[in-house]
Scaffold this active site. Structure first.
Site, PDB file in Angstrom:
ATOM      1  N   LYS A  16       0.821  -1.216   0.000  1.00  0.00           N
ATOM      2  CA  LYS A  16       0.000   0.000   0.000  1.00  0.00           C
ATOM      3  C   LYS A  16       0.855   1.266   0.000  1.00  0.00           C
ATOM      4  O   LYS A  16       0.494   2.256  -0.613  1.00  0.00           O
ATOM      5  CB  LYS A  16      -0.900   0.036   1.253  1.00  0.00           C
ATOM      6  CG  LYS A  16      -1.950  -1.044   1.268  1.00  0.00           C
ATOM      7  CD  LYS A  16      -2.779  -0.990   2.538  1.00  0.00           C
ATOM      8  CE  LYS A  16      -1.991  -1.309   3.794  1.00  0.00           C
ATOM      9  NZ  LYS A  16      -1.460  -2.684   3.862  1.00  0.00           N
ATOM     10  N   GLY A  40       4.042  -0.809   8.662  1.00  0.00           N
ATOM     11  CA  GLY A  40       5.350  -0.516   8.091  1.00  0.00           C
ATOM     12  C   GLY A  40       5.171  -0.327   6.599  1.00  0.00           C
ATOM     13  O   GLY A  40       5.060  -1.289   5.867  1.00  0.00           O
ATOM     14  N   THR A 240      -5.523  -7.569  14.077  1.00  0.00           N
ATOM     15  CA  THR A 240      -5.070  -6.396  14.820  1.00  0.00           C
ATOM     16  C   THR A 240      -6.277  -5.791  15.536  1.00  0.00           C
ATOM     17  O   THR A 240      -7.399  -6.317  15.436  1.00  0.00           O
ATOM     18  CB  THR A 240      -4.338  -5.397  13.902  1.00  0.00           C
ATOM     19  OG1 THR A 240      -3.693  -4.418  14.724  1.00  0.00           O
ATOM     20  CG2 THR A 240      -5.283  -4.734  12.911  1.00  0.00           C
ATOM     21  N   THR A 302       9.115  -5.442  11.930  1.00  0.00           N
ATOM     22  CA  THR A 302       9.790  -6.351  12.871  1.00  0.00           C
ATOM     23  C   THR A 302      10.901  -7.170  12.214  1.00  0.00           C
ATOM     24  O   THR A 302      11.641  -7.860  12.914  1.00  0.00           O
ATOM     25  CB  THR A 302       8.770  -7.347  13.462  1.00  0.00           C
ATOM     26  OG1 THR A 302       8.167  -8.051  12.374  1.00  0.00           O
ATOM     27  CG2 THR A 302       7.691  -6.644  14.258  1.00  0.00           C
TER      28      THR A 302
HETATM   29  P1  IMP Z   1      -0.621  -6.056  16.377  1.00  0.00           P
HETATM   30  O1  IMP Z   1      -1.320  -5.168  15.397  1.00  0.00           O
HETATM   31  O2  IMP Z   1       0.801  -5.656  16.644  1.00  0.00           O
HETATM   32  O3  IMP Z   1      -1.423  -6.255  17.627  1.00  0.00           O
HETATM   33  O4  IMP Z   1      -0.504  -7.531  15.726  1.00  0.00           O
HETATM   34  C1  IMP Z   1      -1.645  -8.327  15.449  1.00  0.00           C
HETATM   35  C2  IMP Z   1      -1.468  -9.084  14.145  1.00  0.00           C
HETATM   36  O5  IMP Z   1      -1.481  -8.173  13.063  1.00  0.00           O
HETATM   37  C3  IMP Z   1      -0.151  -9.841  14.037  1.00  0.00           C
HETATM   38  O6  IMP Z   1      -0.354 -11.011  13.280  1.00  0.00           O
HETATM   39  C4  IMP Z   1       0.735  -8.888  13.253  1.00  0.00           C
HETATM   40  O7  IMP Z   1       1.763  -9.562  12.581  1.00  0.00           O
HETATM   41  C5  IMP Z   1      -0.281  -8.316  12.308  1.00  0.00           C
HETATM   42  N1  IMP Z   1       0.077  -6.969  11.800  1.00  0.00           N
HETATM   43  C6  IMP Z   1      -0.043  -5.796  12.444  1.00  0.00           C
HETATM   44  N2  IMP Z   1       0.357  -4.776  11.656  1.00  0.00           N
HETATM   45  C7  IMP Z   1       0.702  -5.321  10.493  1.00  0.00           C
HETATM   46  C8  IMP Z   1       1.165  -4.751   9.259  1.00  0.00           C
HETATM   47  O8  IMP Z   1       1.307  -3.543   9.078  1.00  0.00           O
HETATM   48  N3  IMP Z   1       1.418  -5.647   8.259  1.00  0.00           N
HETATM   49  C9  IMP Z   1       1.216  -6.986   8.412  1.00  0.00           C
HETATM   50  N4  IMP Z   1       0.783  -7.541   9.533  1.00  0.00           N
HETATM   51  C10 IMP Z   1       0.520  -6.715  10.564  1.00  0.00           C
END
Ligand code: IMP
Length: 427
Positions: A16, A40, A240, A302
């Site tokens: 995106k 990211g 998320t 990450t």
């Molecule tokens: P959180 O958003 O850090 O709580 O993560 C929850 C889930 O969403 C996990 O599986 C993360 O790897 C995924 N996730 C969160 N933000 C992103 C992103 O920007 N890209 C891909 N996966 C995401």
């Protein structure tokens, strides 16, 4: 209404950032509405790579206004670091960035709680969060114990309001999670400094956005994450904590729902996922490895290796439907260069029955078997093409096949990391 929403239709990482960067030129205001520094967004300009987390991708195009609206959860310390990093690379960040006074704040204790909760989960319960405090910050918002950017600018907030909250969070960290506490005075000092650095940018962004629209400015809403990570319609609980779909735009900005008109969904030509949870088309073999290496499929936030698999039509159709997509951008087509055969998952099979909609339960989704249609790959390279007709014929057929199956016009095809590696087509 002169607006466009750009949303991810898979598990995030669809590319995106690059699409928003490209479209920024045709818009005046770029708005982030949800998520936080878990995002990211990677943009490559003249071989320089930028990984944006909280700042909208429009910041890389001079003369654009960028808005972090109220639906975003903001880690002010990380935001200041991100701004400083951009400035050190020659990017202007000053009055071209507005930050909502109603956006909730992510503190270091949210990050610590996120990591402690995740460490306490085992096996299938692990979500694989980014550890950026997103879940705990949204949880505080909805349990009405959060703080907003505007609060950080008030006089007696730090000692009388924030300090007791840090002490309370520390008790939870220490006594329940047996995790290290966060330092109280240092936390207060770093948040206060960050808030001061951001003070001039914090404002009522809903009012500002209404003003921009009244003045006829073109507004682009930059989605973060993807439809399958949506808190309501994603693969719960492996999601998320925000609404990643176009429905999140009105509440995330304070603009009325009629403001959302055109919705461009971003789909990768194959599928990836970071974190845990069901992934029907996942390839754990050499083909998956090849997609990961060729696609550079490592998390921008990450650095984690992404799980890779074939294109999943069932998932894509759900994303198109929930978002109300009016067009699609298909990204990373060049990564499929050289594959002999390419597979498209056109349905699932569950307990011997054909399923064409995603089951709501993660357990059922984890049990489905993908039903594949196989198409021919192509020999030449899609990477050099700048017009649709320049693509290898079979790559054109792949795009056309996906377009037909998804039922939404593919108006953009991205064929490389660079800003210029993009093909536009009329709907
Ligand atoms: P959180 O958003 O850090 O709580 O993560 C929850 C889930 O969403 C996990 O599986 C993360 O790897 C995924 N996730 C969160 N933000 C992103 C992103 O920007 N890209 C891909 N996966 C995401």
């Amino acid at each position: 209404m002169k607006t466009l929403a750009v949303v991810g239709l898979q598990w995030g990482d669809e590319g995106k950032g690059k699409i928003v960067d490209y479209l920024s030129r045709k818009h005046d205001v770029i708005v982030r509405c949800q998520g936080g520094s878990n995002a990211g967004h990677t943009v490559v300009i003249d071989a320089e790579k930028y990984a944006l987390h909280l700042v909208p991708s429009g910041i890389l195009t001079p003369g654009k206004m960028n808005v972090i609206a109220n639906g975003v959860v903001i880690d002010p310390v990380m935001l200041v670091k991100e701004i400083e990093d951009l400035r050190s690379r020659g990017v202007t960040v000053s009055d071209n960035l507005l930050i909502s006074d109603r956006a909730h704040v992510v503190f270091n204790y949210h990050r610590a709680l996120d990591q402690a909760q995740e460490a306490g989960r085992s096996g299938e319960q692990k979500i694989g969060t980014t550890g950026r405090g997103i879940g705990p910050a949204y949880a505080d918002k909805y349990s009405r114990s959060g703080f907003r950017m505007g609060d950080l600018l008030g006089g007696d907030f730090y000692q009388s309001v924030l300090k007791p909250r840090i002490v309370e969070a520390n008790r939870l960290l220490k006594e329940y999670f047996a995790a290290p506490e966060v330092p109280v005075d240092e936390t207060i000092a770093e948040v206060r400094n960050a808030a001061e650095a951001l003070r001039a940018n914090v404002t009522d962004t809903a009012a500002a956005l209404r003003g921009f629209l009244r003045a006829g400015r073109k507004v682009l809403f930059e989605g973060a994450q993807g439809a399958l990570l949506d808190i309501d319609y994603g693969t719960y609980p492996y999601v998320t904590s925000s609404n990643t779909t176009s429905a999140g735009i009105p509440t995330g900005t304070g603009l009325p729902p009629q403001v959302v008109g055109k919705v461009l969904g971003v789909l990768k030509a194959y599928t990836t996922r970071v974190g845990t949870g069901p992934f029907p088309t996942e390839l754990t073999d050499a083909t998956g490895e090849l997609l990961r290496e060729r696609g550079g499929e490592y998390g921008a936030t990450t650095g984690r290796p992404r799980r890779c698999g074939w294109f999943d039509l069932v998932a894509a159709r759900q994303g198109v439907a929930i978002n109300g997509c009016t067009s699609i951008a298909l990204t990373k087509l060049d990564v499929l260069d050289g594959f002999d055969r390419i597979r498209i998952c056109v349905a699932y099979e569950l307990d011997g029955r054909k399923v064409e909609h995603m089951p709501a339960g993660a357990r059922d989704l984890g049990r489905v078997k993908p039903v594949y249609e196989e198409v021919a790959g192509w020999k030449g390279s899609a990477a050099q093409a700048r017009h649709f007709e320049d693509l290898p014929k079979k790559a054109q057929s792949y795009v056309a096949r996906i377009e037909k199956l998804v039922g939404c016009p593919i108006t953009m095809v991205s064929v490389g990391r660079e800003r210029t590696a993009i093909i536009t087509r009329s709907a």
